[in-house]
Write an enzyme that holds these catalytic residues in place. Structure first.
Site, PDB file in Angstrom:
ATOM      1  N   SER A 248      44.136 -36.056  99.960  1.00 35.15           N
ATOM      2  CA  SER A 248      43.066 -36.242 100.935  1.00 35.15           C
ATOM      3  C   SER A 248      42.389 -37.544 100.598  1.00 35.15           C
ATOM      4  CB  SER A 248      42.011 -35.125 100.800  1.00 35.15           C
ATOM      5  OG  SER A 248      42.470 -33.925 101.349  1.00 35.15           O
TER       6      SER A 248
ATOM      7  N   SER B 212      47.267 -34.307 103.782  1.00 36.07           N
ATOM      8  CA  SER B 212      46.172 -35.126 103.290  1.00 36.07           C
ATOM      9  C   SER B 212      45.018 -35.160 104.285  1.00 36.07           C
ATOM     10  CB  SER B 212      46.692 -36.555 103.051  1.00 36.07           C
ATOM     11  OG  SER B 212      45.673 -37.373 102.541  1.00 36.07           O
TER      12      SER B 212
ATOM     13  N   GLU C  55      41.953 -36.509 105.810  1.00 38.99           N
ATOM     14  CA  GLU C  55      41.380 -37.848 105.752  1.00 38.99           C
ATOM     15  C   GLU C  55      40.263 -37.949 106.786  1.00 38.99           C
ATOM     16  OE1 GLU C  55      44.718 -40.663 105.553  1.00 38.99           O
ATOM     17  OE2 GLU C  55      45.364 -39.483 103.816  1.00 38.99           O
TER      18      GLU C  55
END
Lengths: 353, 353, 353, 353
Positions: D235, D273, D275
């Site tokens: 992340s 991830s 984001e």
């Protein structure tokens, strides 16, 4: 000719006062023009909304769009969302004529702005549409560029409603629909503000129609001996104008509330009904070319939005009802026809209030 | 104890049939549990919605959220939007207790899924909230982790409505509100489907309340000698469950229509009212770990959505009215109190039908 | 004529293998056609992408759009977002010709589908654009309807790149740009899949250009004695085709990653650059008319998306570079001209690898 | 202790100048504090970003969030999107501790604002997270409320980077990552403005790492004899501060460009991830309680945004590299460890410039 509107039938929608003309043109600077084509298979037209009296490309308005149901082809909303401004008049017409409307509006803007495509970039026309295929031979694409220009030239403060302009061939709750308008006024800190709504109505099935909470559609449907396939393939375009000083985020919050008014007329926002709202505020002009000083954008306090929310809900509800009650019977494509609500009220001796 | 619901007052909302219990739990596998804290300044609680009987983390459901008005703190919607799934029960509580609810739900999920945080990633809890600050001392954060676990353990098919669970201290149209539920059934190609709605109602001002088109709020307001400041600082959480086979895009289209029902009870979706919808479909289980074969997701044809749109509109409208009509009078924080709608109906001898 | 592409200069982008032709047409069923107008002030054209060999209206493809920067007028994305499908070929042209392109594509669709506007509703054309005003007299609106039809008729598996079709008058990093394409292949569970990208490049300033991490733009700018005002008023249209079985949500996640490839060529996604991505998957055909049985949509497991993300990033980067390196010098409107990257490489004796 | 940052290795990112400290705290009023827990299985912490020196609840800042990839649990973005403001400090911590962080931040806000939950509504805390499960026993939920308060109390202008605060247990490109910051300055009409970025990096796989166009990750991977499973379950949280006078729409446009910097370090924005970008501008204070006069919001002309776009791209790229190059080797949970990039540079005698 004075048209009989929903208030003339004794129906009063909501709590707030209307503007002077109960029309989108109660917002100063806003004007509306129609071109109506109504003959045989050709039942269509163009409606133009001019947002202010100056050069909209040079002096843009804060604007926002909201998609209630995206089964529609409205043009120009990508850029409006990114930049937060309206820079052209808004054109409404039938679904398959938006290419022509785009071309005509581009020509209109290029003529007035020789810089476009030379020393500055492009222009972003806003075109909305509904599908009038039942009464109009939409495949024939009757709209020509000059019709769009004429609608722009016809623009004035007086808004004819019903089976006119882009509304010529539209349906509303299975009856004849089209153009309707309404407005609301309210004061914040002793300053009066106006919100005006114009709709191009083309949605709904008769048995769902409600007027001020009364299930009039069900009554009518039982009264009528014949019935139509009640499949909603319609749409509604909702144009919201205001003089409230708001950011585009605030304006977006306001125009989203138009769905409240829509719902109260009986809509369930069906799959096939493209429902798009375009809103603009005349309070601030955003200059196209960079000004010498930073622009300051006056914006009301968030808590004051509640009045605007109520106003847009009420005005949308009333604009839809006005489009319905002012529309006239139309004999259109291949013998298809739809009755006028006002004629049915007479025929079955129904009092709305 | 059998609660008297809006249909027991003779009010029938819409055209579609309800499910067996007219409840979100008519959708197979869905259960609901409450913990209610009601004593003096403490008028709050927790409501848990368990979406299916298996392990929701290992077998996720297609899910979607929709923000009607984002003045709210619902947790988990970013990931739900990205991945399109629900992987935990849904917890509803008061605004300032969602941190505690998150912690409790995390503990609950970790206990059942030892892989989380070790051999697989994290889990995305869904927590919704409304602000019960008038009747409840929300600053005191009365909810403790064990309350959340108890609400999950209490979950069953029978849904108590009104001033219970997360609804203990909530208001609806300036009266006592809280939990309400309703459902609709309809068939597509001879297959029966159900849509169930549960609301945590905490919004609206009395004079706007409408029941089936009747402006009962205005009537009541005139009947009542005292009145409250009618400032809507409320919210509504709307949970939609269905067994319809739909994609997350289709589900999103469905849950957006809850605003239709909301509007018809009188709401203008005020600025201060956080209104968030969470929906899920039990039709397909999405495996957490990659399966051997590609997953096939059965999805209805887009045209069949219209029945679902109507269903969610009707069920939302009825769920709000159920939350209102079942709620009991509460004496809460600092002597604040709100009457029960059902008591007012008696007091002023008002018949709803 | 074989064009020299970026790989022919020794530049290899990324880790994944390309498809057979390193082209969007490596996705089975996809074809591309151009019409190029190149004479004096007229430097523009049309590019058509046909998504599959059947009737796209009757057999729609799952589709999604993503707006990187919305300073653009792409048509059709509202409905694509709502319904998740592509039902026409995609037309690319200059900004002021999208009305004409809409009209032409509508005529093309009406001709092939007599049901439209009669027994079924409307059709949603997808038209993308960039602004070629520097080299082309965009105000003259040179594109006529027959050009669009010809581009559709020209469609084949061989894609010419550079200053062709809609790319005739476009710039890229202040040099001549236009059409570029690339593809990537990868296997999931022993099944091969392809992602193909076609770009219409018209963005960027020379000093930002990077090729595989090398700041070639800065080098070139220093080598060139003259320079242009480096104001990016460009755009890029990115078309992504794949045969991966994905939902529209998953497809949207994939096409968003095109921004990675774009960034690596040096773009900062400037204000004036309209950057829009349109993606479709050929894996599932969605029938226009309701089929007898519920449609099942095969969708890969979410974890397998990472390969697709990498593929679209790499292919976008390479497609942009292909558009740049294949483009030829153009003398356009009012003596405006832009050199070809390949000519500059020769002139300054620059090796890319 | 002076940390060696990426510029100290001779690497200069982009064209614009940095601020005085090349830090998010170059934006006047912004301060940052950490609490680091680093012992055995416990490798985690809290980072607090305080947006201005006053009472953020009473004087809110225009704010916006942008989800690059929504596999994350960031709290507070629904309300931030609706209202366009930040009204609390921003807390970063590990994924499973955001409930605790919420509780702590609520307590902190309640203490400073006795009106909340009494005479005014609620408060909307912003909590971001990454998952440090490899090095930290995330299931143990080590963070306690007092840690959050301490991070807030520790806030100052000096920002320690690397394995500190919320970054204690995070990875970046398979190596040790964590906190990094950077800033850019630029002038518009002779007025200097600053954009500062702080990242919590926890994403990427080694072989993708690029530094200023150089594929250093590939080099390192070949040099290292051992390798890790390169599965990105990471992340990144990106916090953007600026003193530019912008609307929330403009701010949103700015923060979206952080993805450019991210891409240039080698990211493909993998599925796992999360984001998320949170941005705020200190240029205008939006009063909580309605002021006597309408608020005017100074906003730069849209064309001036390009400098801000470049600034946020460059600062994000450099902040990620700073987080990587300052991080120290960590021995964490169950013997898991990740080397420090700076140690590898020494070990393999690699010069970055």
């Amino acid at each position: 000719m004075q048209q009989k509107r929903i208030r003339d039938f004794g129906v009063k929608i909501g709590k707030l006062d209307t503007g002077m003309n109960n029309s989108i043109t109660d917002v100063e600077g806003v004007s509306v023009g129609h071109v109506t084509l109504s003959e045989g298979n050709c039942q269509t037209g163009v409606t133009a909304i001019i947002p202010h009296e100056g050069n909209t490309f040079m002096e843009k308005l804060i604007a926002s769009s909201y998609v209630i149901n995206g089964f529609g082809k409205t043009m120009g909303t990508i850029q409006m969302k990114e930049l937060g401004v309206l820079e052209t008049p808004i054109i409404l017409t039938n679904t398959l004529s938006i290419g022509t409307a785009f071309d005509a509006l581009i020509a209109y803007m290029l003529e007035r702005n020789p810089e476009i495509g030379r020393t500055t970039g492009t222009v972003n026309p806003i075109i909305g549409e509904c599908n009038d295929m039942l009464l109009n031979d939409v495949r024939a694409q009757f709209i020509e560029k000059h019709h769009v220009v004429e609608a722009l030239q016809n623009a004035g403060k007086q808004v004819i409603e019903g089976s006119v302009g882009a509304g010529a061939g539209m349906l509303c709750y299975s009856l004849k629909g089209g153009i309707g308008t309404s407005s609301r006024c309210f004061s914040i800190d002793e300053q009066m503000y106006t919100i005006g709504v114009l709709v191009l109505s083309n949605f709904g099935i008769l048995s769902d129609l409600q007027i001020n909470g009364r299930a009039i559609g069900k009554e009518l449907k039982e009264a009528l001996l014949k019935s139509w396939e009640e499949k909603d393939k319609g749409s509604i375009m909702i144009i919201v104008a205001t003089d409230l000083p708001v950011s585009e985020r605030q304006l977006n919050r306001i125009i989203k509330r138009s769905v409240v008014g829509l719902s109260r007329t009986g809509s369930f926002i069906t799959h096939g009904s493209g429902e798009v709202v375009i809103g603009f505020s005349t309070a601030t002009k955003i200059p196209h070319f960079k000004p010498k000083h930073i622009t300051s954008i006056p914006t009301i306090h968030e808590e004051d939005l509640d009045l605007a929310f109520r106003a847009v809900g009420e005005a949308t509800e009333e604009a839809v009802l006005n489009s319905l009650v002012t529309a006239s019977h139309v004999n259109g494509r291949d013998g298809n026809e739809r009755p006028a609500f006002k004629d049915l009220l007479k025929e079955f001796n129904i009092q709305l209030a």
